[in-house]
Design an enzyme around this catalytic site. Structure first.
Site: not given
Ligand code: HPA
Ligand code: ZN
Length: 334
Positions: A14, A16, A197, A275-276
């Site tokens: 996971h 991005h 989430e 994630d990011d």
């Molecule tokens: N959630 C939703 N959209 C997203 C996320 C996330 O964690 N990271 C990048 N886009």
């Molecule tokens: Zn994400």
């Protein structure tokens, strides 16, 4: 434990790629491409990375992506991420990208996918890091835009293993994307989706029932629903959990309150992911350390996150067996 985690083999599911844009690279690309950014210094960028929910992050994240214009930019951001993977001993990674964030700005789908793919191929050749690419539809946009994106992906089917769903969860039910996911499945794509989430457990159920997903991205709100929890455990439906992201976006107040270890002990196939990472303050090793600092664990329990991620990945059974052996050998020798 920190030493054990640093060298532990890892698999990321996971991530991005647009979320790996470090402020330094943002400035470099802004200069190279002559793009205005609303920051004077790297410190100012870091100060802006203080979020109160998912939307407050997404607003800054989409703005940051404006500096990505040329194929070389997409190569550079991906290559920088792969070098971080090497540092963290990530052996395999499954990467999301958001085509609509770029096509909406007039950047060709081909430019985006070719740049990312070229870096992934080099990562495999030179770093021995294997990878898969998943394209996400933005759930705040409409079905028509998702269908257009799916058709743009057709010539690149060999480079993209699956489709996902990200962006604003609340107010954008997964049902809007049932038909486009069905079409993607008919074309041979695997499916995943962000759900649970910020949103309720019912969003996880809907993603499973309507989008036929192979795994749930985040999914931490499953704890609200015992019947769903039993289903996740019985069917080994994986959750790609992102601990530091959940703290930064206030899904949980503190890591001590995070449910990932509780879910692991209950037998859910939970995994740790970043994630990011440029926005949330940490890559894979940082996420593992943050979890184990807040929740004391045995080494074998920590290694189970990697074993789960191998099981949940989209690689072949032979490749899964190879990675499990590497991880098990490491654990046995630790
Ligand atoms: N959630 C939703 N959209 C997203 C996320 C996330 O964690 N990271 C990048 N886009
Ligand atoms: Zn994400």
């Amino acid at each position: 434990m920190k030493k054990f985690i640093q060298a532990l083999p890892k698999v990321e599911l996971h991530l991005h790629i647009e979320g790996t844009l470090e402020p330094e690279l943002m400035f470099e690309l802004a200069k190279r491409n002559n793009v205005d950014i609303p920051f004077q210094s790297i410190e100012e960028v870091r100060q802006a990375y203080s979020f109160h929910n998912l939307q407050s992050f997404l607003d800054i994240y989409y703005q940051g992506a404006n500096v990505l214009i040329k194929e070389q930019d997409f190569f550079d951001i991906t290559w920088a991420y792969l070098l971080r993977c090497q540092e963290d001993n990530v052996l395999h990674t499954e990467i999301f990208f958001d085509p609509q964030t770029h096509t909406a700005r007039g950047i060709a789908f081909d430019t985006v996918v070719n740049g990312i793919h070229r870096a992934l191929a080099k990562g495999s050749d030179e770093l021995g890091i294997s990878s898969k690419l998943i394209m996400c539809f933005l759930r705040h946009l409409d079905e028509k835009s998702a269908f257009e994106t799916l058709s743009q992906a057709k010539p690149h089917k060999d480079k993209i293993i699956g489709v996902g769903l990200d962006s604003t969860e609340i107010g954008h039910p997964v049902g809007k994307f049932e038909r486009v996911f069905n079409e993607a499945i008919n074309q041979g794509f695997l499916t995943v989706a962000h759900a649970g989430e910020e949103g309720p457990a019912s969003n996880i159920r809907d993603a499973l029932d309507l989008l036929k997903v192979a795994r749930i991205d985040h999914g931490v709100s499953c704890s609200e629903d015992n019947i769903l929890l039993d289903q996740l455990i019985a069917q080994r439906i994986p959750l790609t959990v992102c601990p530091l992201s959940n703290i930064k976006l206030k899904v949980f107040d503190q890591m001590e309150q995070h449910n990932i270890v509780d879910l692991l002990l209950k037998g859910v196939c939970v995994t740790i992911n970043s994630d990011d990472p440029a926005y949330f303050g940490g890559y894979m090793t940082d996420n593992f350390i943050a979890v184990t600092d807040a929740h004391p664990m045995e080494k074998a329990q920590v290694a189970q996150f990697t074993i789960n991620a191998i099981e949940a990945s989209f690689i072949s059974d032979e490749e899964k067996e190879r990675l499990v052996n590497i991880t098990q050998t490491y654990l046995d020798q630790s």
